[in-house]
Scaffold this active site. Structure first.
Site, PDB file in Angstrom:
ATOM      1  N   SER A   5       0.851  -1.185   0.000  1.00  0.00           N
ATOM      2  CA  SER A   5       0.000   0.000   0.000  1.00  0.00           C
ATOM      3  C   SER A   5       0.886   1.233   0.000  1.00  0.00           C
ATOM      4  O   SER A   5       2.054   1.177   0.403  1.00  0.00           O
ATOM      5  CB  SER A   5      -0.878   0.002   1.260  1.00  0.00           C
ATOM      6  OG  SER A   5      -1.522   1.253   1.440  1.00  0.00           O
ATOM      7  N   TYR A  46      -1.647  -0.598  10.725  1.00  0.00           N
ATOM      8  CA  TYR A  46      -1.871  -0.970   9.331  1.00  0.00           C
ATOM      9  C   TYR A  46      -0.633  -0.659   8.497  1.00  0.00           C
ATOM     10  O   TYR A  46      -0.156  -1.499   7.723  1.00  0.00           O
ATOM     11  CB  TYR A  46      -3.088  -0.239   8.775  1.00  0.00           C
ATOM     12  CG  TYR A  46      -3.307  -0.491   7.300  1.00  0.00           C
ATOM     13  CD1 TYR A  46      -3.709  -1.741   6.836  1.00  0.00           C
ATOM     14  CD2 TYR A  46      -3.103   0.522   6.368  1.00  0.00           C
ATOM     15  CE1 TYR A  46      -3.894  -1.980   5.487  1.00  0.00           C
ATOM     16  CE2 TYR A  46      -3.291   0.292   5.007  1.00  0.00           C
ATOM     17  CZ  TYR A  46      -3.685  -0.957   4.577  1.00  0.00           C
ATOM     18  OH  TYR A  46      -3.856  -1.191   3.229  1.00  0.00           O
TER      19      TYR A  46
END
Length: 252
Positions: free
Chosen positions: A147, A161
Site C-alpha cells: 500500500s 496498518y
C-alpha cells in the site's frame, strides 16, 4: 470478455488470494481476459463461484477454492489445486488484506492481531506455499500487494496498518534478494482504490475519516489490475520490483 492473446500473460497459471471482491476480483477478470488460467481463492464461496462462472462464460479458464490466508495449510491446498488443475503455477498474487484504522490509544489489540495475521502472515504463507514449486520449476513470480501506507505512515490511526504494509515491502525486497535469478518479485503499492478494504475500521471516528478520504480520492480497482498485468507481461529477464500508484488527486 476479450480473449485476445497477450504475450507474457496468455496460458500462465495465476493464483490470487482475496479474489472475491475489489482488487483481487478485478485482477482476476483482467488476467482471464488476456488468456491466463486462474485459481481464485477467498473466504466467500458464493462470490468465488459467481466469479468463476462469469469468467468461464466469457471464454476464460478458472477454478476456485475457499481459503483463509491465516492458515498455512489453506494456502498449500490452493497451490496444490493449481498443480492438480493446470500442472504448474506461474504467478501468486498475495492480495488479501485488512485495514482496521484506529488510534493506538484505543488499544484494539484484537484488530492488530488480525491485521498481522492477514496482511503479514497471509503473505508469508503464500510465499511458503508457492516457493518450492517455483524453485522446482526454476521460474515463478511473486506479486505482493502492499500500500502507499507502506511508503508513508497513514495518519491518523493507521500506525499498525502501515506497519503491516511496510513489512510486506520489506519481505518482498528480502525475498527478491534470496530467490532472484529465475524467480521474480513485485510489490504493488496502491493508494485509495475502490474495494471493501475501506470498510475494515470498527472505530467510529476513524471509519468516517476513511470513508471521506476514499470518497474524495478513490479510483477503480482495475487501475491496480492493469499494474499487475504490466508486471506479469514483461519478458522473463525483466523484474518490475515496485509499482506505487495513487489517484492523481491523492496527496498522501
Amino acid at each position: 470478455m476479450n480473449t485476445q492473446q497477450h504475450q507474457g500473460i496468455s496460458q500462465k497459471v495465476v493464483l490470487i488470494t482475496g479474489a472475491s471482491s475489489g482488487l483481487g476480483e478485478s485482477t482476476a477478470r483482467l488476467l482471464a481476459s488476456r488468456g491466463a488460467k486462474l485459481v481464485v481463492v477467498a473466504r466467500r464461496a458464493d462470490r468465488l463461484a459467481q466469479l468463476v462462472s462469469e469468467i468461464k462464460a466469457a471464454g476464460g479458464d478458472a477454478v476456485y477454492q475457499v481459503v483463509d490466508v491465516t492458515k498455512a495449510e489453506d494456502l498449500q491446498a490452493a497451490v496444490q489445486l493449481a498443480l492438480d488443475s493446470y500442472g504448474r503455477l506461474d504467478v501468486i498474487i498475495n492480495n488479501a488484506g485488512l485495514m482496521a484504522i484506529a488510534p493506538m490509544s484505543e488499544r484494539r489489540t484484537d484488530e492488530w492481531d488480525r491485521m498481522i495475521d492477514i496482511n503479514i502472515k497471509g503473505v508469508l504463507y503464500g510465499i511458503a506455499a508457492a516457493l518450492p514449486v517455483f524453485e522446482a520449476q526454476q521460474s515463478g513470480h511473486f506479486i505482493n500487494i502492499s500500500s502507499v501506507a507502506g511508503v508513508k505512515v497513514f495518519s491518523p490511526g493507521g500506525t499498525v496498518y502501515s506497519g503491516t504494509k511496510f513489512a510486506v515491502r520489506a519481505i518482498s525486497e528480502g525475498l527478491r534478494h534470496e530467490v532472484g535469478g529465475h524467480i521474480r518479485t513485485t510489490t504493488i503499492l496502491p493508494g485509495a482504490v475502490e474495494s471493501e478494504l475501506k470498510h475494515g475500521s470498527s472505530h467510529g471516528a476513524s471509519a468516517e475519516f476513511v470513508k471521506a478520504f476514499y470518497q474524495q480520492n478513490q479510483i477503480p480497482a482495475d487501475a491496480v489490475a492493469r499494474a499487475v498485468a504490466y508486471a506479469i507481461e514483461q519478458p522473463d529477464n525483466v523484474d518490475i520490483n515496485e509499482i506505487v500508484l495513487r489517484p492523481t488527486v491523492q496527496e498522501f
